[in-house]
Write a protein that holds these residues in place. Structure first.
Motif, mmCIF file in Angstrom:
data_model
loop_
_atom_site.group_PDB
_atom_site.id
_atom_site.type_symbol
_atom_site.label_atom_id
_atom_site.label_comp_id
_atom_site.label_asym_id
_atom_site.label_seq_id
_atom_site.Cartn_x
_atom_site.Cartn_y
_atom_site.Cartn_z
ATOM 1 N N GLN A 222 0.914 -1.108 0.045
ATOM 2 C CA GLN A 222 0.149 0.097 -0.126
ATOM 3 C C GLN A 222 0.978 1.246 0.297
ATOM 4 O O GLN A 222 0.371 2.113 -1.371
ATOM 5 C CB GLN A 222 -0.765 0.315 1.170
ATOM 6 C CG GLN A 222 -1.896 0.986 1.325
ATOM 7 C CD GLN A 222 -3.058 0.751 0.095
ATOM 8 O OE1 GLN A 222 -3.698 0.343 -0.662
ATOM 9 N NE2 GLN A 222 -3.068 1.932 -0.506
ATOM 10 N N VAL A 223 1.733 1.234 0.670
ATOM 11 C CA VAL A 223 3.312 2.397 0.932
ATOM 12 C C VAL A 223 3.470 2.840 -0.806
ATOM 13 O O VAL A 223 3.647 3.486 -0.766
ATOM 14 C CB VAL A 223 3.563 1.816 1.783
ATOM 15 C CG1 VAL A 223 5.165 3.234 1.645
ATOM 16 C CG2 VAL A 223 3.510 1.909 3.296
ATOM 17 N N MET A 224 4.172 1.224 -1.132
ATOM 18 C CA MET A 224 4.632 1.537 -2.689
ATOM 19 C C MET A 224 3.246 2.091 -4.117
ATOM 20 O O MET A 224 3.486 3.095 -4.652
ATOM 21 C CB MET A 224 4.706 -0.239 -3.467
ATOM 22 C CG MET A 224 5.667 -0.379 -2.566
ATOM 23 S SD MET A 224 8.021 0.071 -2.951
ATOM 24 C CE MET A 224 7.225 -0.632 -4.879
ATOM 25 N N LYS A 225 2.347 1.902 -3.646
ATOM 26 C CA LYS A 225 1.256 2.663 -4.551
ATOM 27 C C LYS A 225 1.272 4.163 -3.904
ATOM 28 O O LYS A 225 1.282 4.877 -5.067
ATOM 29 C CB LYS A 225 -0.141 1.846 -4.230
ATOM 30 C CG LYS A 225 -1.204 2.525 -4.779
ATOM 31 C CD LYS A 225 -2.607 1.446 -4.538
ATOM 32 C CE LYS A 225 -3.479 1.759 -5.879
ATOM 33 N NZ LYS A 225 -4.221 3.244 -5.336
ATOM 34 N N ASP A 226 0.978 3.896 -2.425
ATOM 35 C CA ASP A 226 0.907 5.891 -2.275
ATOM 36 C C ASP A 226 1.786 6.049 -2.428
ATOM 37 O O ASP A 226 1.636 7.790 -2.905
ATOM 38 C CB ASP A 226 0.338 5.740 -0.855
ATOM 39 C CG ASP A 226 -0.645 4.994 -0.712
ATOM 40 O OD1 ASP A 226 -2.299 5.250 -0.916
ATOM 41 O OD2 ASP A 226 -0.610 4.653 1.476
ATOM 42 N N SER A 227 2.893 6.232 -2.550
ATOM 43 C CA SER A 227 4.181 6.726 -3.184
ATOM 44 C C SER A 227 4.797 6.384 -4.652
ATOM 45 O O SER A 227 4.530 7.920 -4.729
ATOM 46 C CB SER A 227 5.374 6.113 -2.255
ATOM 47 O OG SER A 227 5.967 4.875 -3.194
ATOM 48 N N SER A 228 3.723 6.362 -5.368
ATOM 49 C CA SER A 228 3.836 6.057 -6.776
ATOM 50 C C SER A 228 2.845 7.457 -7.399
ATOM 51 O O SER A 228 3.036 7.924 -7.797
ATOM 52 C CB SER A 228 3.302 4.497 -7.372
ATOM 53 O OG SER A 228 3.063 5.261 -8.743
ATOM 54 N N ASP A 229 1.927 7.142 -6.379
ATOM 55 C CA ASP A 229 1.246 8.361 -6.788
ATOM 56 C C ASP A 229 1.382 9.539 -6.205
ATOM 57 O O ASP A 229 1.403 11.375 -6.842
ATOM 58 C CB ASP A 229 -0.344 8.042 -5.468
ATOM 59 C CG ASP A 229 -1.608 6.926 -6.334
ATOM 60 O OD1 ASP A 229 -0.693 6.737 -7.599
ATOM 61 O OD2 ASP A 229 -2.098 6.422 -5.478
ATOM 62 N N ALA A 230 2.390 10.138 -4.847
ATOM 63 C CA ALA A 230 2.731 11.024 -4.762
ATOM 64 C C ALA A 230 3.914 11.518 -5.694
ATOM 65 O O ALA A 230 4.377 12.428 -6.314
ATOM 66 C CB ALA A 230 3.325 10.837 -3.478
ATOM 67 N N LEU A 231 4.943 10.544 -5.952
ATOM 68 C CA LEU A 231 5.905 10.747 -7.066
ATOM 69 C C LEU A 231 5.444 11.361 -8.422
ATOM 70 O O LEU A 231 5.605 12.355 -8.934
ATOM 71 C CB LEU A 231 6.367 9.592 -7.305
ATOM 72 C CG LEU A 231 7.337 9.350 -8.358
ATOM 73 C CD1 LEU A 231 8.713 10.039 -7.455
ATOM 74 C CD2 LEU A 231 8.312 8.394 -8.289
ATOM 75 N N TRP A 232 3.968 10.560 -8.752
ATOM 76 C CA TRP A 232 3.576 11.816 -10.309
ATOM 77 C C TRP A 232 2.959 12.678 -9.614
ATOM 78 O O TRP A 232 3.723 14.134 -10.487
ATOM 79 C CB TRP A 232 2.366 11.076 -10.115
ATOM 80 C CG TRP A 232 1.716 11.348 -11.814
ATOM 81 C CD1 TRP A 232 1.729 11.030 -12.072
ATOM 82 C CD2 TRP A 232 0.855 12.142 -11.662
ATOM 83 N NE1 TRP A 232 0.764 11.672 -13.396
ATOM 84 C CE2 TRP A 232 -0.475 12.231 -12.672
ATOM 85 C CE3 TRP A 232 -0.279 13.028 -10.896
ATOM 86 C CZ2 TRP A 232 -1.028 13.256 -13.615
ATOM 87 C CZ3 TRP A 232 -1.411 13.800 -10.845
ATOM 88 C CH2 TRP A 232 -1.420 14.225 -12.631
ATOM 89 N N HIS A 233 2.739 13.141 -8.871
ATOM 90 C CA HIS A 233 2.137 14.332 -8.368
ATOM 91 C C HIS A 233 3.371 15.420 -8.016
ATOM 92 O O HIS A 233 3.472 17.120 -8.717
ATOM 93 C CB HIS A 233 1.690 14.866 -6.997
ATOM 94 C CG HIS A 233 0.139 13.914 -6.942
ATOM 95 N ND1 HIS A 233 -0.212 13.407 -6.723
ATOM 96 C CD2 HIS A 233 -1.141 15.037 -7.169
ATOM 97 C CE1 HIS A 233 -1.649 13.092 -6.700
ATOM 98 N NE2 HIS A 233 -2.021 14.702 -7.262
ATOM 99 N N VAL A 234 4.892 15.080 -7.336
ATOM 100 C CA VAL A 234 5.645 15.776 -7.392
ATOM 101 C C VAL A 234 6.668 16.192 -8.600
ATOM 102 O O VAL A 234 6.793 17.604 -8.618
ATOM 103 C CB VAL A 234 6.568 15.474 -6.442
ATOM 104 C CG1 VAL A 234 8.202 15.852 -6.527
ATOM 105 C CG2 VAL A 234 5.900 14.688 -5.181
ATOM 106 N N GLN A 235 6.047 15.520 -9.359
ATOM 107 C CA GLN A 235 7.172 15.622 -11.176
ATOM 108 C C GLN A 235 6.335 16.488 -11.062
ATOM 109 O O GLN A 235 7.180 17.354 -13.002
ATOM 110 C CB GLN A 235 6.763 14.079 -11.470
ATOM 111 C CG GLN A 235 7.659 12.951 -11.587
ATOM 112 C CD GLN A 235 7.762 11.960 -12.073
ATOM 113 O OE1 GLN A 235 6.685 11.270 -12.165
ATOM 114 N NE2 GLN A 235 8.942 11.334 -12.151
#
Length: 448
Positions: A222-235
């Motif tokens: 779940q953390v992997m999924k959340d961090s993937s979403d966060a990565l998209w926003h920060v980019q």
């Protein structure tokens, strides 16, 4: 612009009339006799991105000498800063400009920029000078290996999963609160992950641990999924400054490591597979760490180090190995390294029994080594290795001396466990310790 050296430092030299003071004075003279050292360090300190204007900072020579003081006396940066302010002998050796008192942060920033390749080059220059002065000779050498540990805790899949969850969650919190990136939404899994990791540690039996691991893996995924979403926003906001790019690189790095930990946990715990050591992650912070097993002894986590020392105990050469290569594979490469470094191959070589093999003996003789001795014969005869039993015994006794060299490096120069971060820091720590060890040893030999 940074000064290369403090030209007037010799006016203020004041060494204590004590064994340590006399040793520091001798070490200073040895460094002065080796040309080129300061120029090599200057190239590291004036690397890419360094401005040529602004505050002067520590002279290049002082940075090198402070680094040697730190390693030779095994001081923390805080302790080093104190002694440089308090001790006249330390200030004289470091060649500090009058009135300059370096802070621990400045010392760390400067010393950490000296590359391991530069330290290795400095060591070769010091040993080369010792050979030229007749202090050491390289026609008779001994070879052995040891392990230097990295600064990590005892690894387990549960602790690695918990660490990965904690690191990625902390980074997401940073993106939301510090970088002010909108749209980031996640659940904090750190507390349940920590609790599950502790339950795994205190539970006995793989059958009882398996459901705990399944819960822990679900949190990690779940953390992997959340961090993937966060990565998209920060980019989307990386154009705002370097802090956003650094965050992206960090998240990608730790996501890659956590993905490997999840995979190895599934293979080992859920599928019952035996995961090869080369495919395992044992630390998220020091991911370069190797799993080393020497004989039937305890498992160690770090890197294998092969050492070549001379008659007087100076470390002529060293290699930090990748993985856990067999000693027999590293015997000939360690011999061949002597010629390009010092211009000749040794006439006599003594090594631990782990290096022994018929092929190694044959190849060493073919290279021109007249006397070869392995501590354990492993089917080899004394007549095949050396010209007589007396020579074989002399070389075996000589080989035993490298154990005391390794022991001193570990006890007095910090090579039991390296506290420096990342692979380049680890290697710089190894080589700076070797340089300091050799410099102190040369000073002792010169004064005896």
């Amino acid at each position: 612009m940074r000064e290369t050296r403090n030209a007037q430092a010799s006016i203020f030299d004041r060494y204590a009339k004590h064994e340590i003071g006399n040793q520091l004075a001798m070490m200073s003279t040895i460094l002065d006799n080796c040309r080129g050292l300061i120029r090599w360090v200057e190239a590291d300190l004036a690397g890419k991105g360094t401005q040529r204007t602004g505050r002067t900072g520590l002279p290049v020579e002082s940075v090198l000498r402070c680094a040697i003081l730190k390693q030779a006396r095994q001081l923390s940066y805080k302790e080093l800063a104190f002694y440089l302010e308090d001790s006249g002998s330390f200030r004289s050796f470091a060649r500090l400009p009058q009135g300059l008192v370096p802070k621990k942060s400045g010392l760390q920033d400067n010393i950490s920029r000296i590359k391991p390749q530069t330290w290795e080059r400095i060591n070769q220059a010091l040993v080369g000078q010792a050979l030229a002065d007749g202090v050491e000779c390289c026609n008779q050498v001994r070879i052995d290996s040891t392990v230097v540990e990295t600064n990590i805790h005892e690894p387990s899949d549960s602790s690695l999963l918990s660490d990965g969850i904690r690191i990625l969650t902390r980074l997401m919190v940073n993106a939301k609160k510090t970088l002010k990136v909108p749209g980031i939404d996640f659940t904090d899994h750190r507390k349940p992950a920590r609790s599950l990791a502790r339950q795994v540690f205190y539970t006995r039996g793989i059958a009882k641990k398996e459901p705990l691991y399944r819960d822990l893996l679900s949190h990690a995924e779940q953390v992997m999924k959340d961090s993937s979403d966060a990565l998209w926003h920060v980019q989307l906001y990386r154009f705002r400054g370097p802090a956003y790019g650094q965050w992206i690189n960090q998240v990608k790095h730790y996501r890659r490591l956590l993905r490997r930990v999840i995979r190895q946990t599934r293979r080992r715990v859920l599928n019952g597979e035996s995961v090869p050591a080369t495919e395992k992650v044992v630390s998220l912070y020091e991911s370069h760490t190797d799993i080393i097993v020497k004989g039937s002894r305890d498992i160690q986590y770090g890197h294998k180090l092969n050492l070549t020392t001379g008659k007087e105990g100076l470390v002529l050469d060293a290699t930090v190995e990748s993985g856990n290569p067999c000693d027999t594979e590293r015997y000939l490469p360690m011999i061949r390294r002597q010629e390009p470094i010092y211009g000749q191959l040794p006439d006599r070589i003594a090594a631990d029994g782990g290096y022994a093999s018929t092929a190694n003996l044959r190849e060493a003789k073919a290279l021109g080594v007249s006397e070869v001795a392995f501590q354990k014969k492993k089917g080899l005869t004394i007549d095949a290795m050396t010209s007589s039993k007396k020579v074989y015994k002399q070389l075996c006794d000589f080989r035993a001396g490298i154990e005391s060299n390794i022991s001193e490096l570990k006890r007095a120069y910090g090579l039991k466990r390296s506290l420096w971060r990342k692979l380049q820091g680890f290697m710089a720590d190894i080589w700076s310790s070797i340089v300091s060890y050799n410099l102190v040893r040369i000073a002792r030999l010169n004064s005896s």
